[in-house]
Design an enzyme around this catalytic site. Structure first.
Site, short mmCIF file in Angstrom:
data_model
loop_
_atom_site.label_atom_id
_atom_site.label_comp_id
_atom_site.label_asym_id
_atom_site.label_seq_id
_atom_site.Cartn_x
_atom_site.Cartn_y
_atom_site.Cartn_z
N ARG A 107 0.90 -1.29 0.04
CA ARG A 107 0.11 0.02 -0.08
C ARG A 107 0.99 1.22 -0.23
O ARG A 107 2.06 1.11 0.36
CB ARG A 107 -0.86 0.11 1.34
CG ARG A 107 -2.02 -0.87 1.14
CD ARG A 107 -2.99 -0.67 2.40
NE ARG A 107 -2.12 -0.47 3.56
CZ ARG A 107 -2.62 0.19 4.80
NH1 ARG A 107 -3.81 0.69 4.78
NH2 ARG A 107 -1.73 0.14 5.82
N SER A 168 7.76 -5.01 6.70
CA SER A 168 7.64 -5.98 7.75
C SER A 168 8.49 -7.41 7.60
O SER A 168 7.72 -8.45 7.65
CB SER A 168 6.05 -6.19 7.86
OG SER A 168 5.50 -4.95 8.08
N ASP A 222 6.24 -3.56 11.05
CA ASP A 222 4.57 -3.34 11.36
C ASP A 222 4.02 -3.26 12.82
O ASP A 222 3.39 -2.59 13.39
CB ASP A 222 3.80 -4.36 10.55
CG ASP A 222 4.23 -5.67 10.57
OD1 ASP A 222 5.42 -5.93 11.36
OD2 ASP A 222 3.41 -6.66 10.01
C1 BGC Z 1 8.28 -10.79 9.91
C2 BGC Z 1 8.05 -9.38 10.92
C3 BGC Z 1 6.76 -9.13 11.03
C4 BGC Z 1 5.60 -10.17 11.18
C5 BGC Z 1 4.51 -9.55 11.01
C6 BGC Z 1 7.11 -11.74 10.30
O1 BGC Z 1 7.28 -12.65 9.31
O2 BGC Z 1 9.55 -11.41 10.32
O3 BGC Z 1 8.96 -8.65 10.83
O4 BGC Z 1 6.48 -8.08 11.84
O5 BGC Z 1 5.81 -11.14 10.08
O6 BGC Z 1 4.05 -9.11 9.78
#
Ligand code: BGC
Length: 483
Positions: A107, A168, A222
Site C-alpha cells: 500500500r 515487515s 509493522d
Molecule cells: C516478520 C516480522 C513481521 C511479522 C508480521 C514476520 O514474518 O519477520 O518482521 O513483523 O511477520 O508481519
C-alpha cells in the site's frame, strides 16, 4: 434431534467459545459427541498452563540473549532496537507519505496529521508472485513505480514529503533510516536484498526513475507501527503485536537494557524493541510442543527450519495445519468415512479464513462448515464429521492464541508496569471470532495478577504508524535542534 439437544446443552454452558478445551469442560459437555479418537489424537495440540509456563521461561531467556551485546549475534529472538525512542504525544502535524510492504498487499498512503485528527488516502497495489520471488531490484522498481503513480494521482508529486516505510521483515536497524535485511519471511524471497540496506535500495529505485522526490524519514516494522498508532490514542501502550500473515511483537524497553542500541538519547530513556519472535524455536526450543503437522508445514515452506514459532501461530500457515490434520484423520478412516477429495488433499487449499468462518457459526450449527465442505468436494460429510472438524479447528486456533498469550504475558511481566495496553493488528486477530477472548483469558492466567492490561485493535498500524514514526522523528529532531 439428538444433535439439537446436545447443542442446547452446549449453549447453556455459555462460556463455550473461550474454554471449550478445558479438560473438565470437554469431559462434561462435548465428550460424548466429539469422537474419542479425534479427541485423543488432538491432545498434542492442547498446550496446558505448565507447558505454556515452560515456554514463557525459555522465551524470556531468549529475549535476554537478544538484548545483550555478548549473546546477540547468536541469539534466535533478535530483539532489534528500532531507533524509535518516543511515542507520539498528539502534537505531530503535517503531510506524510507511507509505504506498507509485508503482508499480501503493498500500500501507498498519504496522511495528514493535525492535533487529534488525521486524514488518510491510500491505494493498494498487488505484488505479483514473480516479483515476490524475483530480484530485489525488480521489487524496489515496482515499489517506486506504485509510489510514482500514487503521488501523481494525489497531485503531490512536486512536493518533497517525508516518508515512513513499513517494511515487515527482520531488519537489523542501524538508525531510523538504515535497515539491513536479515532474512525474508512469509511469501517473499527476492534475491540480492539480504545483507543490504533496504532504504538505500528504495532510494536507488526512486533515483532510477527520476520523477518522484521523497525524503525517507523512518523505516519500521509493522509491530512498531501498530504500537505507535495505538500509543497515539492510548498513552499506556507498551506492546505492539501482529497476528496476521506473519506474527511478531515489539515492546518498549529501557535504553540501558537494550545493549545493541547505540544512538544518542533524545531524552525518553526508552527504545522500542522489535523482537522478531517468529524465529523463536528455530534452535529446537519449541520441539517439545511441535507435532507432525508443524514439521510438515515447515518442510514444505519456502524457508524450512526458519520461523517455527510463526508457523504455529500465523495466518499463512493455520489453514494448512488444519488441512494436514484432516488429511491424516481421513486416511486413518476417522473422517468422511475414509473418503477425502482431491481438494482436501491439495496443499494450501484449506484457507485460514475457513477456520474463522467455521468457528463463527454458533456451537452446534454448521452452516459455514457445510458450505466449505461442499466447496472442497466433501458433500458426503456427516454431522459427526462437522463436530470433529470444528474441534480440530478450535485446537489449532486455540494453540495459536495461547502461544501468543504466553509471549505477551512474558513481556507484561518483564515491562513490570501496572497498567499496559497492547496494540494489535493482523487478519487472524481481526477476523477469528474468539481470538481476542481466548487471549484475554489466557494472558490473565499467565501474567502477574497485579498487572492490568487491555488489548486494543490498532487502526491501520502499518499505514498510520509509519506516518507517526516519521512525524515523531521530525518532532524530536526539531525539539533537539532548538535546545
Ligand atoms: C516478520 C516480522 C513481521 C511479522 C508480521 C514476520 O514474518 O519477520 O518482521 O513483523 O511477520 O508481519
Amino acid at each position: 434431534m439428538r444433535i439439537k439437544r446436545i447443542c442446547d446443552s452446549v449453549n447453556v454452558f455459555g462460556r463455550i467459545e473461550t474454554d471449550r478445551l478445558d479438560e473438565e469442560d470437554v469431559d462434561e459437555t462435548i465428550d460424548y459427541h466429539l469422537s474419542n479418537e479425534i479427541r485423543d489424537k488432538c491432545r498434542e495440540l492442547v498446550l496446558d498452563n505448565d507447558k505454556l509456563r515452560k515456554i514463557m521461561e525459555i522465551f524470556l531467556d531468549n529475549v535476554h540473549r537478544g538484548l545483550k551485546r555478548e549473546t546477540h549475534a547468536d541469539s534466535i529472538v533478535k530483539c532489534f532496537p528500532t531507533y524509535v525512542q518516543d511515542l507520539p504525544n498528539g502534537t505531530e502535524t503535517g503531510k506524510f507519505l507511507a509505504l506498507d510492504l509485508g503482508g499480501t498487499n503493498f500500500r501507498v498512503l498519504l496522511i495528514e496529521l493535525s492535533g487529534e485528527h488525521f486524514e488518510m488516502k491510500s491505494k493498494i497495489f498487488a505484488i505479483p508472485q514473480h516479483i515476490m520471488l524475483g530480484s530485489g531490484e525488480q521489487l524496489f522498481d515496482h515499489i517506486a513505480e506504485c509510489l510514482a503513480i500514487f503521488v501523481k494521482e494525489e497531485q503531490v508529486a512536486d512536493q518533497r514529503l517525508p516518508l515512513g516505510f513499513t517494511f515487515s521483515f527482520p531488519l537489523a536497524q542501524k538508525g531510523l533510516t538504515k535497515g539491513i535485511l536479515e532474512r525474508w519471511t512469509k511469501g517473499f524471497n527476492c534475491s540480492n536484498v539480504v545483507g543490504n540496506d533496504v532504504v538505500q535500495m528504495l532510494n536507488e529505485a526512486i533515483d532510477r526513475r527520476g520523477d518522484v522526490q521523497i525524503q525517507v524519514c523512518a523505516i519500521l516494522n509493522d509491530t512498531t507501527g501498530t504500537l505507535m498508532s495505538c500509543a497515539w490514542k492510548n498513552h499506556n501502550t507498551r506492546i505492539g503485536l501482529i497476528v496476521g500473515t506473519g506474527s511478531n511483537a515489539c515492546y518498549v524497553e529501557r535504553q540501558e537494557n537494550a545493549e545493541m542500541w547505540d544512538d544518542v538519547d533524545m531524552g525518553s530513556g526508552k527504545v522500542s524493541i522489535n523482537l522478531e519472535w517468529g524465529a523463536f524455536g528455530d534452535d529446537g526450543a519449541l520441539d517439545f510442543v511441535r507435532c507432525e503437522y508443524d514439521e510438515d508445514v515447515d518442510k514444505n515452506s519456502i524457508n524450512p527450519g526458519k520461523q517455527k514459532h510463526e508457523k504455529m501461530i500465523s495466518g499463512m500457515y493455520m489453514g494448512e495445519l488444519v488441512r494436514l490434520a484432516l488429511e491424516r484423520f481421513t486416511k486413518e478412516g476417522l473422517l468422511f468415512g475414509g473418503k477425502g477429495s482431491d481438494m482436501l488433499f491439495e496443499r494450501g487449499r484449506f484457507y485460514t479464513k475457513y477456520v474463522s468462518e467455521i468457528e463463527s457459526d454458533p456451537p452446534g450449527v454448521f452452516n459455514n462448515l457445510r458450505e466449505i465442505c461442499e466447496e472442497l468436494g466433501l458433500k458426503h460429510a456427516s454431522e459427526q464429521d462437522y463436530i470433529n472438524i470444528r474441534y480440530i479447528c478450535e485446537c489449532i486456533s486455540r494453540r495459536s492464541a495461547h502461544l501468543v498469550s504466553a509471549g505477551l504475558a512474558t513481556l507484561l511481566n518483564k515491562i513490570g508496569e501496572k497498567k499496559v495496553t497492547i496494540g494489535i493488528d493482523g487478519s487472524v486477530y481481526r477476523f477469528h471470532p474468539h481470538f481476542h477472548n481466548l487471549m484475554m483469558e489466557k494472558i490473565k492466567e499467565l501474567c502477574d495478577p497485579s498487572i492490568e492490561f487491555d488489548l486494543m485493535l490498532s487502526e491501520d498500524g502499518s499505514g498510520r504508524g509509519a506516518a507517526l514514526v516519521a512525524a515523531v522523528a521530525a518532532r524530536l529532531y526539531n525539539q533537539n535542534s532548538r535546545t
